[in-house]
Motif scaffolding. Structure first.
Motif, PDB file in Angstrom:
ATOM      1  N   LYS A  83       0.830  -1.193   0.000  1.00  0.00           N
ATOM      2  CA  LYS A  83       0.000   0.000   0.000  1.00  0.00           C
ATOM      3  C   LYS A  83       0.870   1.250   0.000  1.00  0.00           C
ATOM      4  O   LYS A  83       1.908   1.295   0.653  1.00  0.00           O
ATOM      5  CB  LYS A  83      -0.914   0.008   1.229  1.00  0.00           C
ATOM      6  CG  LYS A  83      -1.882  -1.160   1.284  1.00  0.00           C
ATOM      7  CD  LYS A  83      -2.705  -1.120   2.571  1.00  0.00           C
ATOM      8  CE  LYS A  83      -3.650  -2.305   2.645  1.00  0.00           C
ATOM      9  NZ  LYS A  83      -4.422  -2.310   3.923  1.00  0.00           N
ATOM     10  N   ASP A  84       0.412   2.253  -0.725  1.00  0.00           N
ATOM     11  CA  ASP A  84       1.005   3.588  -0.677  1.00  0.00           C
ATOM     12  C   ASP A  84       2.453   3.632  -1.133  1.00  0.00           C
ATOM     13  O   ASP A  84       3.205   4.518  -0.720  1.00  0.00           O
ATOM     14  CB  ASP A  84       0.897   4.175   0.738  1.00  0.00           C
ATOM     15  CG  ASP A  84      -0.542   4.245   1.226  1.00  0.00           C
ATOM     16  OD1 ASP A  84      -1.395   4.708   0.457  1.00  0.00           O
ATOM     17  OD2 ASP A  84      -0.792   3.822   2.363  1.00  0.00           O
ATOM     18  N   ALA A  86       5.203   4.904  -3.253  1.00  0.00           N
ATOM     19  CA  ALA A  86       5.244   6.133  -4.047  1.00  0.00           C
ATOM     20  C   ALA A  86       6.282   6.089  -5.157  1.00  0.00           C
ATOM     21  O   ALA A  86       6.164   6.809  -6.142  1.00  0.00           O
ATOM     22  CB  ALA A  86       5.522   7.333  -3.134  1.00  0.00           C
ATOM     23  N   TRP A 111       8.440   4.361  -0.004  1.00  0.00           N
ATOM     24  CA  TRP A 111       7.266   5.012   0.561  1.00  0.00           C
ATOM     25  C   TRP A 111       7.527   6.486   0.894  1.00  0.00           C
ATOM     26  O   TRP A 111       6.584   7.226   1.139  1.00  0.00           O
ATOM     27  CB  TRP A 111       6.817   4.288   1.829  1.00  0.00           C
ATOM     28  CG  TRP A 111       6.134   2.993   1.552  1.00  0.00           C
ATOM     29  CD1 TRP A 111       4.786   2.787   1.375  1.00  0.00           C
ATOM     30  CD2 TRP A 111       6.744   1.704   1.407  1.00  0.00           C
ATOM     31  NE1 TRP A 111       4.534   1.465   1.129  1.00  0.00           N
ATOM     32  CE2 TRP A 111       5.718   0.763   1.140  1.00  0.00           C
ATOM     33  CE3 TRP A 111       8.065   1.250   1.470  1.00  0.00           C
ATOM     34  CZ2 TRP A 111       5.968  -0.582   0.949  1.00  0.00           C
ATOM     35  CZ3 TRP A 111       8.317  -0.100   1.279  1.00  0.00           C
ATOM     36  CH2 TRP A 111       7.273  -0.998   1.020  1.00  0.00           C
ATOM     37  N   GLN A 173       4.661   9.682   4.196  1.00  0.00           N
ATOM     38  CA  GLN A 173       4.019   9.263   2.959  1.00  0.00           C
ATOM     39  C   GLN A 173       3.261  10.454   2.366  1.00  0.00           C
ATOM     40  O   GLN A 173       2.610  11.197   3.102  1.00  0.00           O
ATOM     41  CB  GLN A 173       3.080   8.095   3.226  1.00  0.00           C
ATOM     42  CG  GLN A 173       3.804   6.830   3.682  1.00  0.00           C
ATOM     43  CD  GLN A 173       2.860   5.682   3.990  1.00  0.00           C
ATOM     44  OE1 GLN A 173       1.660   5.772   3.788  1.00  0.00           O
ATOM     45  NE2 GLN A 173       3.421   4.585   4.497  1.00  0.00           N
ATOM     46  N   ARG A 175       0.556  11.087   0.916  1.00  0.00           N
ATOM     47  CA  ARG A 175      -0.874  11.259   1.144  1.00  0.00           C
ATOM     48  C   ARG A 175      -1.179  11.935   2.479  1.00  0.00           C
ATOM     49  O   ARG A 175      -2.288  12.430   2.689  1.00  0.00           O
ATOM     50  CB  ARG A 175      -1.586   9.909   1.088  1.00  0.00           C
ATOM     51  CG  ARG A 175      -1.161   8.948   2.181  1.00  0.00           C
ATOM     52  CD  ARG A 175      -1.847   7.601   2.096  1.00  0.00           C
ATOM     53  NE  ARG A 175      -1.369   6.680   3.104  1.00  0.00           N
ATOM     54  CZ  ARG A 175      -1.800   6.637   4.361  1.00  0.00           C
ATOM     55  NH1 ARG A 175      -2.740   7.489   4.752  1.00  0.00           N
ATOM     56  NH2 ARG A 175      -1.309   5.767   5.211  1.00  0.00           N
ATOM     57  N   ARG A 176      -0.196  11.978   3.394  1.00  0.00           N
ATOM     58  CA  ARG A 176      -0.473  12.464   4.737  1.00  0.00           C
ATOM     59  C   ARG A 176      -0.100  13.921   4.973  1.00  0.00           C
ATOM     60  O   ARG A 176      -0.573  14.535   5.924  1.00  0.00           O
ATOM     61  CB  ARG A 176       0.270  11.595   5.763  1.00  0.00           C
ATOM     62  CG  ARG A 176      -0.084  10.122   5.724  1.00  0.00           C
ATOM     63  CD  ARG A 176       0.387   9.445   6.994  1.00  0.00           C
ATOM     64  NE  ARG A 176      -0.264  10.025   8.155  1.00  0.00           N
ATOM     65  CZ  ARG A 176       0.343  10.253   9.313  1.00  0.00           C
ATOM     66  NH1 ARG A 176       1.628   9.979   9.436  1.00  0.00           N
ATOM     67  NH2 ARG A 176      -0.303  10.775  10.321  1.00  0.00           N
ATOM     68  N   GLY A 203       4.719  15.084   0.851  1.00  0.00           N
ATOM     69  CA  GLY A 203       5.307  14.198   1.834  1.00  0.00           C
ATOM     70  C   GLY A 203       6.470  14.788   2.602  1.00  0.00           C
ATOM     71  O   GLY A 203       7.110  14.075   3.379  1.00  0.00           O
TER      72      GLY A 203
END
Length: 493
Positions: A83-84, A86, A111, A173, A175-176, A203
């Motif tokens: 998952k995730d 990058a 990541w 990451q 997305r955060r 990120g």
């Protein structure tokens, strides 16, 4: 590839050497030696590990050059997709159809794509200037930096010294980062003393340095005089009620079985004791729930301990790491601080810190716990402390401390003492609830972290190396460029 249910056996056992040798060979190098440095084990789900290696690069350094020290990371996933991720370009993917293993060379974490943009002293300045953070130095000037923490695939924190000040690069990451920036702005506007956000990009969040001294340092030299317990509570009470609608911050005790599983897997002899701890925590919290209820009623920090708080001349002046602020119970935050300090004090009792420092830490615990027990239920406070201590018992194995088995047992013993205090507090609360002839209905009130370019790398120090932070001297690094099994020379991306 032989493996356990979550890949931990593969990444922590002798077969990890074969994985590393394949990755290094694909990049044109020769693996000379390796040792496990850090493991992040999620039982039944996945494992990530970090290794310190000695690698020769004959094509670049010559056949007789001494090997270079390199860091390599690896992740293992079984029965689920990664998952995730990058970036796939600087890692080697291997699979036998069931288990998927990805290997990379630090800092090319798949990541954390921005890590390589800030971990080189001669690159970080350009990155900061591009983001609008002036360094006060000529272009290309190497900037001193330290790696405060690095959790493979999860996050890294680096301190960069500019001409006139220090800034912190928080890598996560992609997305955060937007959510984290928004939360910093929200808390600052509410008067919470958080670090100012200087810049951010996919990120990477650049934060200003807080004033004052970390409480983790101040408590060692000043004890309880570092700050008042009431000021620690007041800091938490300043968290704005508007964040009560954020995602629920589950207490550490909610994951007691998970952490017990990690401890029991790494040290099987401790499994019965950690299972008993889980049972005691669960039954104790059930008693508290029956007595006062355990509904979330506060906005909490979520990971509140001494390294997150800054003080100056006895005053609290700042707080770090607000990623997890959200609804919860005040006892969770206060217990988190007491749990971290209790482990530090216990290491003092075993001679790992100086006796006078041990005394000051014990005095701080006693003084602050008295204040905290007036704000929250003492039984809940002790049980929540036990849950946090249990979560910290995974640290010695994860960070591969010397004598980590013994260190793990020491921490489990601290959790057991927390449970003993909880039982005493529960018994006292039950006695107080007994009706008297004078007042038959009375109940007790309860207050409501190839190039010859030098890259900064992490080094683990002390019992909480990854929690409060670890630092490292720079060392030469060379990238690995194998992409999904494609061999290639060791060149810098």
């Amino acid at each position: 590839m032989p493996h356990s249910q979550d890949g931990s056996e593969l990444l922590t056992g002798p077969d990890a050497g074969g994985l590393l040798a394949s990755a290094v060979s694909n990049a044109g190098g020769v693996l000379r030696s390796w040792e496990l440095d850090h493991v992040d084990h999620r039982p039944g789900r996945s494992t990530k590990a970090l290794y310190r290696t000695q690698v020769s690069w004959p094509a670049l350094d010559g056949p007789h050059a001494p090997p270079r020290e390199e860091l390599f990371g690896a992740s293992a996933h079984i029965g689920e997709r990664e998952k995730d991720v990058a970036s796939l370009e600087q890692s080697l993917l291997m699979t036998d159809g069931e288990i998927t293993v990805r290997v990379w060379r630090y800092p090319d974490d798949p990541w954390l794509p921005m890590l390589a943009r800030v971990c080189y002293p001669d690159v970080v300045g350009a990155t900061l200037e591009e983001l609008g953070v002036p360094t006060g130095t000529p272009p290309g000037t190497p900037l001193p930096l330290d790696v405060i923490s690095y959790r493979p695939g999860r996050r890294a924190v680096l301190r960069v010294q500019l001409a006139d000040r220090a800034v912190f690069c928080k890598v996560m990451q992609p997305r955060r980062s937007g959510e984290i920036v928004e939360r910093h702005h929200h808390l600052a506007s509410a008067g919470v003393p958080v670090p100012a956000v200087l810049a951010h990009h996919q990120g990477l969040v650049v934060l200003a340095e807080l004033p004052g001294t970390p409480l983790s340092r101040a408590v060692l030299t000043e004890g309880a005089a570092a700050c008042r317990g009431a000021d620690l509570v007041a800091l938490l009470d300043r968290l704005p009620a508007s964040l009560y609608n954020a995602p629920l911050r589950a207490p550490w005790t909610d994951s007691a079985e998970f952490y017990a599983g990690i401890v029991g897997s790494s040290v099987p002899a401790l499994a019965p004791r950690v299972d008993a701890l889980v049972t005691a925590i669960r039954s104790g919290l059930a008693q508290v729930d029956a007595r006062i209820g355990l509904r979330p009623h506060d906005v909490v920090h979520g990971d509140f301990y001494e390294a997150q708080v800054f003080v100056d001349r006895g005053r609290v002046v700042g707080v770090l790491d607000i990623d997890t602020v959200g609804p919860g119970r005040r006892a969770d935050d206060l217990a988190c601080l007491l749990a971290h300090l209790s482990i530090l004090a216990d290491y003092g009792a075993t001679g790992r810190i100086a006796p006078e420092v041990h005394t000051r830490v014990e005095e701080a615990i006693a003084a602050w716990e008295r204040v905290f027990a007036e704000r929250v239920d003492p039984q809940e406070l002790a049980l929540r402390s036990a849950g946090v201590v249990l979560s910290l018992a995974t640290g010695p194995h994860r960070q591969q401390e010397p004598a980590w088995e013994s260190a793990t047992e020491t921490i489990v013993r601290v959790a057991e003492r927390c449970v003993e205090r909880a039982r005493a507090a529960g018994a006292q609360a039950s006695a107080l609830r007994m009706p008297t002839s004078a007042d038959p209905g009375s109940l007790p009130s309860v207050p409501s972290a190839p190039s010859s370019r030098i890259a900064a790398r992490p080094r683990h120090e002390g019992p909480f190396a990854d929690s409060p932070g670890d630092r490292d001297a720079p060392t030469q690094q060379r990238p690995i460029t194998a992409v999904h099994g494609a061999a290639g020379p060791a060149t810098r991306a």
